[in-house]
Design an enzyme around this catalytic site. Structure first.
Site, PDB file in Angstrom:
ATOM      1  N   HIS A   1       0.885  -1.172   0.000  1.00 10.87           N
ATOM      2  CA  HIS A   1       0.000   0.000   0.000  1.00 10.87           C
ATOM      3  C   HIS A   1       0.921   1.221   0.000  1.00 10.87           C
ATOM      4  CE1 HIS A   1      -2.809   2.920   1.814  1.00 10.87           C
ATOM      5  NE2 HIS A   1      -3.789   2.082   1.546  1.00 10.87           N
TER       6      HIS A   1
ATOM      7  N   ASP B  42       3.237  -4.417   7.999  1.00 11.26           N
ATOM      8  CA  ASP B  42       1.962  -3.723   7.852  1.00 11.26           C
ATOM      9  C   ASP B  42       0.869  -4.785   7.983  1.00 11.26           C
ATOM     10  OD1 ASP B  42      -0.444  -2.793   6.835  1.00 11.26           O
ATOM     11  OD2 ASP B  42       0.416  -1.878   5.046  1.00 11.26           O
TER      12      ASP B  42
END
Lengths: 421, 150
Positions: free
Chosen positions: A137, A214
């Protein structure tokens, strides 16, 4: 795992999760949009909230609120207890060893920025390398680019293959003594790929690099265990795992956090302030400047309990069945292309329909009450890999049912009808 | 299916999006601009030839996007050829008012652009319909600036 399957509605219906009972805990799912019952399939962007979470927020503000850690009065005590209790729940949620290894942040983006800024600035030297995978991302790319520019270090990309898996051989090639940080996603938001974090962490540690995970997309689906993964940092957002917006956690190994400079300065994060200098508080408070997001931390704790009550095995098996069913339905149509076919995959169905742009699909299914995400999913390098500008993405949660997927496929037929006559 | 969807995705729109008119580069262009919709990643580059009298002699575009943005770009290029810069700007104002539903008074005749008026029922798609226009105006105004500095 995803081949030679027949659609077995009975098996799915008798799975550990009864979406109908769960849906009763989510009033928003009864909303009517454009005259249709809402089908919410945009969970990877943000999940909906159960009553347990919203009621906990109400209760906190109705009977517990004051500022934390500083009042001598009863309410301040209650608020402090509620906040620190939420930290204990968060600690259990990721199975950290010490509660002080849990820092409350606004969400994954802030967690990643905190590590990049504080750990990165402290540790990175010119010529050092930060490895980031192609499927990240933007929030796990841009903070590293910013800190690389400030420190003279360099961001290098770990490539993925066309099934949406990190090419492990390439990763090993990229790892060397200059590698300072490896930043990888546990579950890719645009593809659903579940990455082999433990194995990648071990290889990173072999060359002395730290690993930042993440876990924004992993938190709603997988039981997270930072000790099992052996990662150095891990961060996630409450709002993707049935909790409130504006709250998330950063886990960091104690000795790393102790050695890091503060991220922001202010109240709450100091021991003593004079004009000749200040002494910082111990972790985790060193990283929590200002009045924290007390109410939403309480909501976060409730969201963790909500997930424990259902159980991670049941969640995983339910979402896996929805994904399998979705893939099987997709096979009926030769015009559907699926992005992300890793054998280890969470509940993300990213796709395009030949000749119909993702935005048009999004608008057309929306009019049938079906909410999906269309666009680049904050993962432009992934779009570039597959040479598309945008994809459509349906993503699942515990309250989704087989009927929801049927509604999606019915709505897709409308798109074909409009475009192909 | 809902009528507003049928009004949005009329045959003309689908046709223009599948076979956009004036699609391609323009070797002799004297003004160009690139437009992106950062929310969705759609991108479009517009080339045109603006003569000394500020008349758009030719206009072409390349890019990728949804049916609405491609059809809007395609129809726009058909409409703008032969128009002056001032006429182009006026037409955009009328078109913008129509797709955002903010037009006052009696409806102005916007010609072929009328097929895009269904967008007003879909506020999130107004940007798709106006991307080509913003890019075109940036292109012709940039030329203006260059002309002035010369």
């Amino acid at each position: 795992m995803q081949s030679a399957l027949t659609i077995d509605r009975e098996r799915i219906a008798t799975a550990a999760i009864d979406p109908t009972a769960i849906r009763e805990q989510f009033p928003i799912l009864s909303e009517i949009v454009y005259g249709k019952n809402l089908v919410y399939l945009d969970n990877a962007a943000s999940s909906q909230k159960p009553l347990a979470v919203t009621q906990a927020l109400d209760k906190y503000y109705a009977s517990q609120h004051a500022n934390v850690h500083r009042g001598v009065h009863a309410l301040s005590d209650r608020a402090t207890e509620a906040y620190e209790n939420a930290r204990k729940l968060a600690c259990q949620f990721v199975n950290a060893e010490h509660v002080r290894e849990i820092i409350f942040v606004r969400g994954t983006t802030e967690g990643l920025n905190l590590v990049a800024s504080s750990y990165g600035r402290h540790r990175l030297k010119p010529g050092d390398e930060i490895l980031v995978s192609e499927m990240e991302h933007h929030s796990n790319i841009v903070p590293w680019q910013i800190i690389a520019e400030q420190t003279g270090s360099r961001v290098r990309m770990i490539p993925m293959d066309d099934s949406g898996q990190i090419i492990q051989e390439e990763y090993l090639e990229l790892l060397h003594e200059k590698t300072a940080i490896v930043a990888i996603t546990y579950v890719a938001n645009s593809l659903g790929t579940v990455n082999p974090i433990k194995q990648m962490t071990q290889r990173a540690h072999d060359v002395g690099a730290v690993v930042v995970v993440d876990a924004a997309q992993a938190a709603p689906h997988l039981e997270i265990d930072v000790r099992e993964l052996e990662c150095d940092f891990l961060t996630l957002s409450g709002h993707k795992m049935y909790g409130p917006t504006g709250i998330g956690i950063l886990y960091g190994r104690e000795e790393l956090l102790d050695a890091m400079p503060p991220y922001q300065g202010g109240g709450e994060m100091i021991k003593r302030v004079t004009f000749s200098g200040s002494e910082y508080a111990e972790i985790p408070h060193k990283f929590e400047a200002g009045t924290p997001n007390i109410a939403d931390s309480v909501g976060f704790g409730e969201a963790a309990k909500f997930m424990w009550n259902i159980g991670f095995d049941a969640i995983a098996s339910h979402e896996h069945q929805l994904l399998e069913y979705c893939h099987e339905r997709a096979e009926e149509f030769s015009d559907i292309r699926i992005f992300g076919m890793a054998p280890q995959k969470s509940g993300v169905f990213a796709f395009e329909i030949d000749g119909i742009h993702a935005h048009d699909i999004g608008t057309i299914v929306d009019r049938e009450g079906v909410a999906i995400r269309v666009g680049h999913h904050c993962a432009m390098p992934v779009m570039r890999h597959f040479n598309v500008a945008a994809t459509a993405r349906a993503s699942f949660a515990v309250y989704n049912s087989i009927e929801d997927i049927d509604r999606l496929f019915d709505a897709l037929d409308n798109a074909r009808e409009l475009f192909n006559g | 299916m809902m009528d507003d969807l049928k009004a949005l995705y009329q045959e003309v729109i689908i046709d223009h999006s599948r076979s956009p008119r004036n699609f391609g580069s323009l070797e002799s262009a004297n003004c160009s601009a690139a437009g992106v919709n950062p929310l969705c990643g759609d991108e479009l580059t517009l080339h045109c030839i603006l003569d000394a009298d500020e008349i758009i002699q030719d206009i072409r575009f390349v890019g990728r996007g949804c049916a609405i943005s491609l059809a809007s770009a395609s129809i726009m290029t058909e409409m703008l050829r032969g128009k002056t810069k001032t006429e182009a700007e006026k037409l955009f104002d009328q078109f913008h008012a129509r797709v955002t539903g903010t037009a006052d008074g009696p409806l102005v005749d916007i010609g072929k652009l009328e097929v895009l008026s269904g967008v007003r029922e879909f506020p999130t798609r107004v940007k798709c319909a106006t991307l080509a226009w913003h890019t075109a105006l940036a292109a012709i105004n940039k030329t203006d600036e260059q002309v002035t500095t010369e």
